[in-house]
Design a protein around this motif. Structure first.
Motif, PDB file in Angstrom:
ATOM      1  N   PHE A 102      71.063  21.020  87.537  1.00  9.49           N
ATOM      2  CA  PHE A 102      70.403  21.482  88.817  1.00  9.49           C
ATOM      3  C   PHE A 102      71.216  22.467  89.764  1.00  9.49           C
ATOM      4  O   PHE A 102      70.698  23.291  90.407  1.00  9.49           O
ATOM      5  N   TYR A 103      72.477  21.915  89.848  1.00  9.39           N
ATOM      6  CA  TYR A 103      73.450  22.630  90.776  1.00  9.39           C
ATOM      7  C   TYR A 103      73.596  24.042  90.277  1.00  9.39           C
ATOM      8  O   TYR A 103      73.479  24.952  91.173  1.00  9.39           O
ATOM      9  N   ALA A 104      73.613  24.467  88.943  1.00 14.75           N
ATOM     10  CA  ALA A 104      73.623  25.686  88.518  1.00 14.75           C
ATOM     11  C   ALA A 104      72.369  26.393  88.881  1.00 14.75           C
ATOM     12  O   ALA A 104      72.311  27.696  89.101  1.00 14.75           O
ATOM     13  N   GLU A 280      60.799  24.081 113.430  1.00 10.80           N
ATOM     14  CA  GLU A 280      59.363  23.496 112.741  1.00 10.80           C
ATOM     15  C   GLU A 280      59.408  23.668 111.139  1.00 10.80           C
ATOM     16  O   GLU A 280      59.355  22.841 110.105  1.00 10.80           O
ATOM     17  N   VAL A 281      60.085  24.829 110.534  1.00 12.61           N
ATOM     18  CA  VAL A 281      60.124  25.076 109.111  1.00 12.61           C
ATOM     19  C   VAL A 281      61.045  24.267 108.513  1.00 12.61           C
ATOM     20  O   VAL A 281      60.883  23.603 107.450  1.00 12.61           O
ATOM     21  N   VAL A 282      62.049  23.895 109.222  1.00  9.84           N
ATOM     22  CA  VAL A 282      63.236  23.264 108.546  1.00  9.84           C
ATOM     23  C   VAL A 282      62.923  21.608 108.598  1.00  9.84           C
ATOM     24  O   VAL A 282      63.437  21.115 107.676  1.00  9.84           O
ATOM     25  N   SER A 283      62.192  21.174 109.831  1.00 10.18           N
ATOM     26  CA  SER A 283      62.270  19.834 109.767  1.00 10.18           C
ATOM     27  C   SER A 283      61.142  19.307 108.634  1.00 10.18           C
ATOM     28  O   SER A 283      61.057  18.020 108.317  1.00 10.18           O
ATOM     29  N   GLY A 284      60.349  20.177 108.255  1.00 10.06           N
ATOM     30  CA  GLY A 284      59.566  19.841 106.915  1.00 10.06           C
ATOM     31  C   GLY A 284      60.302  19.973 105.797  1.00 10.06           C
ATOM     32  O   GLY A 284      60.075  20.599 104.845  1.00 10.06           O
ATOM     33  N   SER A 285      61.541  19.346 105.794  1.00 14.84           N
ATOM     34  CA  SER A 285      62.648  20.155 105.020  1.00 14.84           C
ATOM     35  C   SER A 285      62.531  19.706 103.449  1.00 14.84           C
ATOM     36  O   SER A 285      62.166  18.761 102.910  1.00 14.84           O
ATOM     37  N   THR A 286      62.838  20.931 102.726  1.00 19.44           N
ATOM     38  CA  THR A 286      62.997  20.468 101.202  1.00 19.44           C
ATOM     39  C   THR A 286      64.120  21.481 100.712  1.00 19.44           C
ATOM     40  O   THR A 286      64.687  22.071 101.760  1.00 19.44           O
ATOM     41  N   VAL A 287      64.483  21.270  99.518  1.00 21.36           N
ATOM     42  CA  VAL A 287      65.652  22.199  99.186  1.00 21.36           C
ATOM     43  C   VAL A 287      65.665  23.589  99.548  1.00 21.36           C
ATOM     44  O   VAL A 287      66.719  24.004  99.629  1.00 21.36           O
ATOM     45  N   GLY A 288      64.469  24.162  99.621  1.00 21.03           N
ATOM     46  CA  GLY A 288      64.457  25.560  99.636  1.00 21.03           C
ATOM     47  C   GLY A 288      64.569  25.976 101.045  1.00 21.03           C
ATOM     48  O   GLY A 288      64.885  27.250 101.438  1.00 21.03           O
ATOM     49  N   THR A 289      64.658  24.891 102.285  1.00 25.27           N
ATOM     50  CA  THR A 289      64.384  25.441 103.348  1.00 25.27           C
ATOM     51  C   THR A 289      65.503  26.477 103.986  1.00 25.27           C
ATOM     52  O   THR A 289      65.118  27.477 104.738  1.00 25.27           O
ATOM     53  N   LEU A 290      66.664  26.099 103.720  1.00 22.87           N
ATOM     54  CA  LEU A 290      67.709  27.138 104.070  1.00 22.87           C
ATOM     55  C   LEU A 290      67.442  28.643 103.586  1.00 22.87           C
ATOM     56  O   LEU A 290      67.942  29.614 104.073  1.00 22.87           O
ATOM     57  N   PHE A 291      67.131  28.610 102.223  1.00 15.40           N
ATOM     58  CA  PHE A 291      66.909  29.861 101.677  1.00 15.40           C
ATOM     59  C   PHE A 291      65.913  30.530 102.106  1.00 15.40           C
ATOM     60  O   PHE A 291      65.814  31.901 102.123  1.00 15.40           O
ATOM     61  N   ILE A 292      64.864  30.108 102.926  1.00 14.36           N
ATOM     62  CA  ILE A 292      63.648  30.712 103.398  1.00 14.36           C
ATOM     63  C   ILE A 292      64.191  30.810 105.097  1.00 14.36           C
ATOM     64  O   ILE A 292      63.843  32.026 105.426  1.00 14.36           O
ATOM     65  N   VAL A 356      70.053  24.333  78.722  1.00 11.62           N
ATOM     66  CA  VAL A 356      68.699  23.694  78.185  1.00 11.62           C
ATOM     67  C   VAL A 356      68.344  23.000  79.230  1.00 11.62           C
ATOM     68  O   VAL A 356      67.068  22.884  79.626  1.00 11.62           O
ATOM     69  N   LEU A 357      69.371  21.830  79.541  1.00 10.49           N
ATOM     70  CA  LEU A 357      68.983  20.788  80.445  1.00 10.49           C
ATOM     71  C   LEU A 357      68.501  21.539  81.964  1.00 10.49           C
ATOM     72  O   LEU A 357      67.595  20.970  82.567  1.00 10.49           O
ATOM     73  N   GLY A 358      68.791  22.652  82.078  1.00  7.22           N
ATOM     74  CA  GLY A 358      68.721  23.429  83.507  1.00  7.22           C
ATOM     75  C   GLY A 358      67.345  24.077  83.500  1.00  7.22           C
ATOM     76  O   GLY A 358      66.866  24.425  84.609  1.00  7.22           O
ATOM     77  N   LEU A 363      62.511  26.187  86.500  1.00  8.22           N
ATOM     78  CA  LEU A 363      61.053  26.684  86.509  1.00  8.22           C
ATOM     79  C   LEU A 363      60.399  25.811  87.356  1.00  8.22           C
ATOM     80  O   LEU A 363      58.960  26.240  87.629  1.00  8.22           O
ATOM     81  N   ASN A 364      60.857  24.653  88.002  1.00  6.68           N
ATOM     82  CA  ASN A 364      59.888  23.813  89.064  1.00  6.68           C
ATOM     83  C   ASN A 364      60.789  23.359  89.879  1.00  6.68           C
ATOM     84  O   ASN A 364      61.713  22.428  89.437  1.00  6.68           O
ATOM     85  N   THR A 365      60.406  23.583  90.970  1.00  5.17           N
ATOM     86  CA  THR A 365      61.402  23.032  92.165  1.00  5.17           C
ATOM     87  C   THR A 365      61.046  21.503  92.378  1.00  5.17           C
ATOM     88  O   THR A 365      62.138  20.705  92.832  1.00  5.17           O
ATOM     89  N   ALA A 366      59.962  20.824  92.101  1.00 12.66           N
ATOM     90  CA  ALA A 366      59.744  19.566  91.866  1.00 12.66           C
ATOM     91  C   ALA A 366      60.624  18.938  91.098  1.00 12.66           C
ATOM     92  O   ALA A 366      61.247  17.912  91.324  1.00 12.66           O
ATOM     93  N   ALA A 367      61.013  19.397  89.797  1.00 13.02           N
ATOM     94  CA  ALA A 367      61.740  18.719  88.851  1.00 13.02           C
ATOM     95  C   ALA A 367      63.231  18.520  89.659  1.00 13.02           C
ATOM     96  O   ALA A 367      63.992  17.863  89.248  1.00 13.02           O
ATOM     97  N   LEU A 368      63.399  19.820  90.193  1.00 15.18           N
ATOM     98  CA  LEU A 368      64.744  19.968  90.719  1.00 15.18           C
ATOM     99  C   LEU A 368      65.067  18.820  91.802  1.00 15.18           C
ATOM    100  O   LEU A 368      66.163  18.011  91.815  1.00 15.18           O
ATOM    101  N   GLU A 369      64.113  18.628  92.696  1.00 16.53           N
ATOM    102  CA  GLU A 369      64.346  17.640  93.895  1.00 16.53           C
ATOM    103  C   GLU A 369      64.495  16.217  93.023  1.00 16.53           C
ATOM    104  O   GLU A 369      65.157  15.624  93.407  1.00 16.53           O
ATOM    105  N   VAL A 370      63.680  15.937  91.918  1.00 16.30           N
ATOM    106  CA  VAL A 370      63.898  14.545  91.261  1.00 16.30           C
ATOM    107  C   VAL A 370      65.287  14.419  90.718  1.00 16.30           C
ATOM    108  O   VAL A 370      65.827  13.518  90.821  1.00 16.30           O
TER     109      VAL A 370
END
Ligand code: PFF
Length: 445
Positions: A102-104, A280-292, A356-358, A363-370
Motif C-alpha cells: 500500500f505504501y507504493a 473541517e476537511v481535515v478533521s474528518g480525516s482519511t488517508v486522502g486528506t492531505l492530498f485534497i 500484484v498485492l498492490g 483500486l480501492n481506498t477502503a482496502a488501503l485503509e484496512v
C-alpha cells in the motif's frame, strides 16, 4: 549460510540509510493526519513518550539482532533464538511486503500530485481537488500506473546494491529533504494563520484524549510505523554493519531525526490548514486528506503556491523512496541469504509479487485503509513485541555482548536491557491489546 557479504561504506552511511527508512510519508502525511484525529497535543505527548520509552530500546534490540547474527530478517530470529522463533522471520516478511504494497500506492499518488503541480497546475477549488483525487486514487489505471512506476524505481535502487544503491540515495536524499523542509517551515511561519495552526497542533490540550483508545492506537501505530521498527527493515540494514559502530548512539540519531522531521512537517501542514480554513476537511480525516486539502489551499496563492506544492510533494517523494527501499530489502535480503538467490533475481521477483498485492489498495481506498491498519499497525506492533521478547528474555546475553563489543558503557547496556524487559514488553502488549480491540470495535461494532 554466509554472513552478509555487502556492507556500508561507513557508520554514517548506515545512519543516513536508517534515517531514510524512518523518515517517510508516515512523517509528512501520517503524523499530521493522526494528530488531527487524535486530539493535537494529547496525541503528540503520547507519541513522544512511546517513541522514547518504548520504541528506542526496541530499535536498539532490532539493530543488535541484525548485526550480531549478520543474517537477513527471515533467518536472524532462528539464529538468535532457535527454531521456534521461525514465525517471527515470516512475520517480518509478511509485514514488509504488506506495507510496501500500500505504501507504493501512496507513493504513486504523491508522484501524480507532484507531476500535476509541475506540469498542469493546482486544482482551483475543493470540488476540482476532490475530482482530481478521485482520478489519481481509484479510477482506472492511474493509481496502478503510479504503483508500478514507484515499485520500479524502488527496485532499481535496491538492485544497485546496499552501497551503490541504498546508501548513495540516502546520502543526497536525506540532506536535500531536510533543507527543503526547513525552507517550507520558514515559509509557513509567515502565513496569516500560522499561530492558530501551531496552537491546534501542539497546544490543543484535552487530557481525556490520553485515555481514548483510538488516540492510543494512533500513537502506537504512528510511533512504530514512523520509526519503522518491528518489521525487520532496520535489522536487514544492521546486518551490513561492522562490529565497532556505536549502536545506541546510532539509534538515538535515527529516532531524533525522525521525530524532528515529524514535528517539522506538522509545523508546515497545520499552519497551512489553519490559514486556508481547511480544518473541517481535515478533521474528518482519511488517508486522502492531505492530498485534497494541501493543493487546494496552495492554489489560492497563485504561482508561489504552485512552487510550494512542487517542493512539498517532491520532498515527500524523496522521503518515500528512501523508505520503500528498506521495505523491499527485507524480502530481497532474505531470499539472498536464505535461498542463495542473486540480488537482481530477488529484487524483480519481489517487485512482481508486491505489484500484484498492490492492486486492491490501488483500486480501492477502503482496502488501503484496512491494509494500513493491519500491516502498518497491528503486525508492526506485534513484530516489535516479539523482537523485544526475543532480545530481553530469550537471548539477553546476545544483547549485552553485542553492545559490549561497541563500547557502550555497562550501566547503559543494563539500563537498556531492563527497560526493554520491564517497560517496552508490557507497554507494547497493552498498546497491541488496545489497538486490536479498538479496530474490532470500529469494524464490527
Ligand atoms: N517509516 C516510514 C514512514 O514513516 O513513512 C515507513 C516504513 C519504512 C515503515 C520502513 C516500516 C519500515 F520498515
Amino acid at each position: 549460510m554466509a554472513r552478509a557479504s555487502e556492507s556500508w561504506s561507513s557508520p554514517l552511511g548506515f545512519v543516513l540509510a536508517a534515517a531514510g527508512s524512518a523518515v517517510g510519508l508516515g512523517n509528512l502525511w501520517g503524523f499530521a493526519y493522526r494528530a488531527f484525529q487524535g486530539g493535537g497535543g494529547a496525541f503528540v505527548v503520547l507519541y513522544l513518550v512511546i517513541v522514547l520509552v518504548v520504541c528506542l530500546p526496541v530499535l536498539v534490540a532490532e539493530m543488535v539482532l541484525g548485526r550480531s547474527t549478520g543474517h537477513a530478517p527471515l533467518i536472524a530470529p532462528v539464529t538468535a533464538g532457535g527454531r521456534r522463533w521461525a514465525p517471527l522471520g515470516l512475520l517480518f516478511l509478511a509485514a514488509a511486503i504488506g506495507i510496501l504494497a500500500f505504501y507504493a500506492v501512496l507513493m504513486g499518488w504523491t508522484g501524480r500530485t507532484l507531476l500535476h503541480a509541475l506540469l498542469v497546475g493546482l486544482p482551483a477549488d475543493m470540488a476540482a481537488s476532490e475530482s482530481f483525487f478521485a482520478l489519481i486514487s481509484s479510477s482506472g489505471g492511474g493509481a496502478v500506473l503510479g504503483l508500478l512506476v514507484s515499485l520500479a524505481l524502488t527496485g532499481a535502487v535496491v538492485a544497485a546494491g546496499v552501497r551503490g544503491g541504498i546508501e548513495r540515495l540516502s546520502r543526497w536524499g536525506m540532506p536535500a529533504l531536510f533543507l527543503l523542509l526547513l525552507g517550507l517551515l520558514i515559509w509557513a511561519a509567515f502565513l496569516p494563520g500560522a499561530g492558530a495552526g501551531y496552537h491546534q497542533f501542539l497546544l490543543r490540550w484535552d487530557p481525556a484524549k490520553l485515555l481514548d483508545p483510538t488516540t492510543i492506537r494512533n500513537a502506537f501505530t504512528q510511533a512504530f510505523f514512523s520509526i519503522g521498527t518491528g518489521i525487520g527493515a532496520i535489522l536487514a540494514y544492521a546486518a551490513y554493519l561492522n562490529r565497532r559502530s556505536a549502536l545506541a548512539i546510532e539509534a538515538v540519531s535515527v529516532v531524533g531525526m525522525d521525530t524532528a522531521v515529524g514535528l517539522m512537517a506538522g509545523c508546515v501542514t497545520f499552519p497551512l490548514v489553519a490559514s486556508f480554513g481547511l480544518g473541517e476537511v481535515v478533521s474528518g480525516s482519511t488517508v486522502g486528506t492531505l492530498f485534497i486539502a494541501l493543493p487546494t489551499g496552495l492554489a489560492s496563492l497563485g504561482m508561489a503556491g504552485r512552487l510550494v506544492a512542487v517542493l512539498f510533494f517532491g520532498l515527500a517523494y524523496i522521503a518515500a523512496i528512501t523508505s520503500s527501499v528498506s521495505l523491499l530489502e527485507v524480502p530481497v535480503s532474505s531470499l539472498i541469504d536464505g535461498l542463495g538467490w542473486r540480488r537482481r533475481e530477488a529484487v524483480w521477483s519481489c517487485v512482481g509479487l508486491v505489484g500484484v498485492l498492490g492492486l486492491p489498495p490501488a483500486l480501492n481506498t477502503a482496502a488501503l485503509e484496512v491494509m494500513d491498519a493491519l500491516f502498518g499497525g497491528v503486525l508492526l506492533i506485534l513484530g516489535g513485541l516479539l523482537v523485544a521478547l526475543l532480545l530481553s528474555w530469550q537471548a539477553p546475553a546476545r544483547f549485552l555482548a553485542d553492545l559490549q563489543g561497541c563500547a557502550t558503557p555497562p550501566g547503559l547496556r543494563r539500563a537498556l536491557l531492563l527497560s526493554l524487559r520491564w517497560i517496552s514488553v508490557p507497554a507494547i502488549a497493552v498498546g497491541l491489546g488496545v489497538s486490536v480491540l479498538d479496530l474490532a470495535k470500529m469494524w464490527l461494532g
